[in-house]
Write a protein that holds these residues in place. Structure first.
Motif, PDB file in Angstrom:
ATOM      1  N   ASP A 123     -22.449-104.066   1.010  1.00 46.93           N
ATOM      2  CA  ASP A 123     -21.479-104.532   2.039  1.00 46.93           C
ATOM      3  C   ASP A 123     -20.745-103.222   2.536  1.00 46.93           C
ATOM      4  O   ASP A 123     -20.627-102.336   2.005  1.00 46.93           O
ATOM      5  CB  ASP A 123     -20.497-105.482   1.374  1.00 46.93           C
ATOM      6  CG  ASP A 123     -19.876-106.311   2.410  1.00 46.93           C
ATOM      7  OD1 ASP A 123     -20.037-106.188   3.842  1.00 46.93           O
ATOM      8  OD2 ASP A 123     -18.984-107.237   2.115  1.00 46.93           O
ATOM      9  N   SER A 124     -20.024-103.544   3.815  1.00 46.81           N
ATOM     10  CA  SER A 124     -19.373-102.142   4.498  1.00 46.81           C
ATOM     11  C   SER A 124     -17.834-102.687   4.426  1.00 46.81           C
ATOM     12  O   SER A 124     -17.370-104.056   4.760  1.00 46.81           O
ATOM     13  CB  SER A 124     -19.955-102.062   5.804  1.00 46.81           C
ATOM     14  OG  SER A 124     -21.241-101.557   5.676  1.00 46.81           O
ATOM     15  N   ILE A 125     -16.863-101.845   4.189  1.00 43.14           N
ATOM     16  CA  ILE A 125     -15.641-102.348   4.212  1.00 43.14           C
ATOM     17  C   ILE A 125     -14.774-101.161   4.707  1.00 43.14           C
ATOM     18  O   ILE A 125     -15.134 -99.897   4.906  1.00 43.14           O
ATOM     19  CB  ILE A 125     -14.806-102.459   2.709  1.00 43.14           C
ATOM     20  CG1 ILE A 125     -15.138-101.159   1.684  1.00 43.14           C
ATOM     21  CG2 ILE A 125     -15.431-103.535   2.165  1.00 43.14           C
ATOM     22  CD1 ILE A 125     -14.315-101.065   0.609  1.00 43.14           C
ATOM     23  N   ASP A 126     -13.755-101.600   5.360  1.00 44.90           N
ATOM     24  CA  ASP A 126     -12.758-100.554   6.034  1.00 44.90           C
ATOM     25  C   ASP A 126     -11.379-100.493   5.378  1.00 44.90           C
ATOM     26  O   ASP A 126     -10.773-101.499   5.111  1.00 44.90           O
ATOM     27  CB  ASP A 126     -12.394-100.967   7.466  1.00 44.90           C
ATOM     28  CG  ASP A 126     -13.698-100.946   8.476  1.00 44.90           C
ATOM     29  OD1 ASP A 126     -14.355 -99.877   8.148  1.00 44.90           O
ATOM     30  OD2 ASP A 126     -13.944-101.794   9.214  1.00 44.90           O
ATOM     31  N   LEU A 127     -10.952 -99.432   4.995  1.00 44.54           N
ATOM     32  CA  LEU A 127      -9.884 -99.118   4.318  1.00 44.54           C
ATOM     33  C   LEU A 127      -8.827 -98.183   5.124  1.00 44.54           C
ATOM     34  O   LEU A 127      -9.157 -97.547   5.839  1.00 44.54           O
ATOM     35  CB  LEU A 127     -10.033 -98.392   2.936  1.00 44.54           C
ATOM     36  CG  LEU A 127     -11.251 -98.964   2.030  1.00 44.54           C
ATOM     37  CD1 LEU A 127     -11.700 -98.146   0.909  1.00 44.54           C
ATOM     38  CD2 LEU A 127     -10.660-100.271   1.307  1.00 44.54           C
ATOM     39  N   SER A 128      -7.513 -98.652   4.513  1.00 45.33           N
ATOM     40  CA  SER A 128      -6.497 -97.890   5.198  1.00 45.33           C
ATOM     41  C   SER A 128      -5.415 -97.348   4.614  1.00 45.33           C
ATOM     42  O   SER A 128      -4.899 -98.190   3.610  1.00 45.33           O
ATOM     43  CB  SER A 128      -5.795 -98.817   6.609  1.00 45.33           C
ATOM     44  OG  SER A 128      -4.985 -98.068   7.205  1.00 45.33           O
ATOM     45  N   PHE A 129      -4.937 -96.065   4.462  1.00 45.04           N
ATOM     46  CA  PHE A 129      -3.891 -95.518   3.910  1.00 45.04           C
ATOM     47  C   PHE A 129      -2.768 -94.740   4.425  1.00 45.04           C
ATOM     48  O   PHE A 129      -3.020 -94.324   5.331  1.00 45.04           O
ATOM     49  CB  PHE A 129      -4.545 -94.625   2.522  1.00 45.04           C
ATOM     50  CG  PHE A 129      -5.668 -95.284   1.789  1.00 45.04           C
ATOM     51  CD1 PHE A 129      -5.485 -96.039   0.759  1.00 45.04           C
ATOM     52  CD2 PHE A 129      -6.805 -94.998   2.144  1.00 45.04           C
ATOM     53  CE1 PHE A 129      -6.488 -96.320   0.045  1.00 45.04           C
ATOM     54  CE2 PHE A 129      -8.011 -95.426   1.580  1.00 45.04           C
ATOM     55  CZ  PHE A 129      -7.834 -95.978   0.354  1.00 45.04           C
ATOM     56  N   LEU A 130      -1.586 -95.278   4.096  1.00 37.67           N
ATOM     57  CA  LEU A 130      -0.317 -94.755   4.715  1.00 37.67           C
ATOM     58  C   LEU A 130       0.162 -93.540   3.817  1.00 37.67           C
ATOM     59  O   LEU A 130       0.465 -93.744   3.011  1.00 37.67           O
ATOM     60  CB  LEU A 130       0.723 -95.657   4.967  1.00 37.67           C
ATOM     61  CG  LEU A 130       2.087 -95.247   5.456  1.00 37.67           C
ATOM     62  CD1 LEU A 130       1.758 -94.750   7.184  1.00 37.67           C
ATOM     63  CD2 LEU A 130       2.993 -96.325   5.754  1.00 37.67           C
TER      64      LEU A 130
END
Length: 233
Positions: A123-130
């Motif tokens: 599967d493909s996932i999108d992550l985001s970090f601040l």
């Protein structure tokens, strides 16, 4: 009769426990992009490796010739990880140079595209970090490190993803410098400081078998035990 009931409970319990076992995952980093800086001026994005996207962000009006900036270089595009165990993600560099007042950022976000897989699923996932950025004054004299800029990764609840009937969360634990893990990266003025970024894929919850599935499994075990009893009786 009591022995039969114990056997059914044992079978159902074994099935439930096995579903919670950690499964090794393969993570392929497919894209890295810095985005959405807060404040700052002269923002420049660039990429300098084989991974798609802009893994370098620079900012500010330099007092001398160099801008400040962040850069992330992952150690490998592919990682073999086990849930709930930390791993080294890559080198995080803060290019910390003197900027004119009011031209530095307060924070910036990093978007990471990841393909997660097992031998049978993907599967493909999108992550985001601040990344929270504290720009300090350069004429501080209260301590030897009071002029150091400070960087902290802020947790992001949106980094949960469901895979193989399990809910996971991808977390950045912090920075390793001189063998010590810390949630704060303190960087010296007028140089580029490097730390190892540490990640972990946490198991949030495991989907249990449905009530119908548990009933069916228990009934099958009971029927099997009953047939053996008749055969031996």
């Amino acid at each position: 009769m009591m022995k039969k009931i114990i056997k059914v409970i044992t079978v159902v319990g074994a099935f439930t426990a096995s579903s919670a076992q950690a499964i090794p995952l393969q993570l392929d980093v497919t894209q890295l992009d810095w985005y959405n800086p807060v404040s700052g001026s002269n923002i420049v994005y660039s990429g300098n490796d084989s991974i798609a996207g802009n893994e370098v962000i620079s900012w500010g009006v330099p007092v001398k010739e160099k801008q400040s900036g962040y850069e992330l270089e992952v150690y490998n595009s592919t990682f073999d990880v086990i849930s709930d165990q930390s791993f080294l993600l890559g080198d995080f560099t803060h290019h910390n140079y003197v900027m004119k007042r009011g031209t530095s950022i307060y924070e910036a976000s990093l978007k990471m595209g990841v393909a997660v897989s097992t031998p049978t699923l993907n599967d493909s996932i999108d992550l985001s970090f601040l990344f929270d950025h504290t720009e300090t004054t350069n004429n501080c004299t209260s301590s030897p490190t009071c002029s150091n800029d400070r960087i902290k990764v802020v947790s992001n609840a949106t980094n949960q993803f469901s895979f193989n009937n399990t809910l996971y969360e991808f977390e950045i634990l912090g920075f390793i410098t001189n063998g010590v893990l810390s949630d704060i990266f303190s960087t010296v003025e007028n140089q580029s400081s490097v730390a190892s970024l540490v990640g972990r894929v946490n198991t949030v919850s495991v989907s249990e078998p449905s009530s119908f599935g548990i009933f069916s499994l228990g009934f099958a075990a009971l029927l099997f035990t009953r047939r053996k009893s008749l055969k031996w009786g």
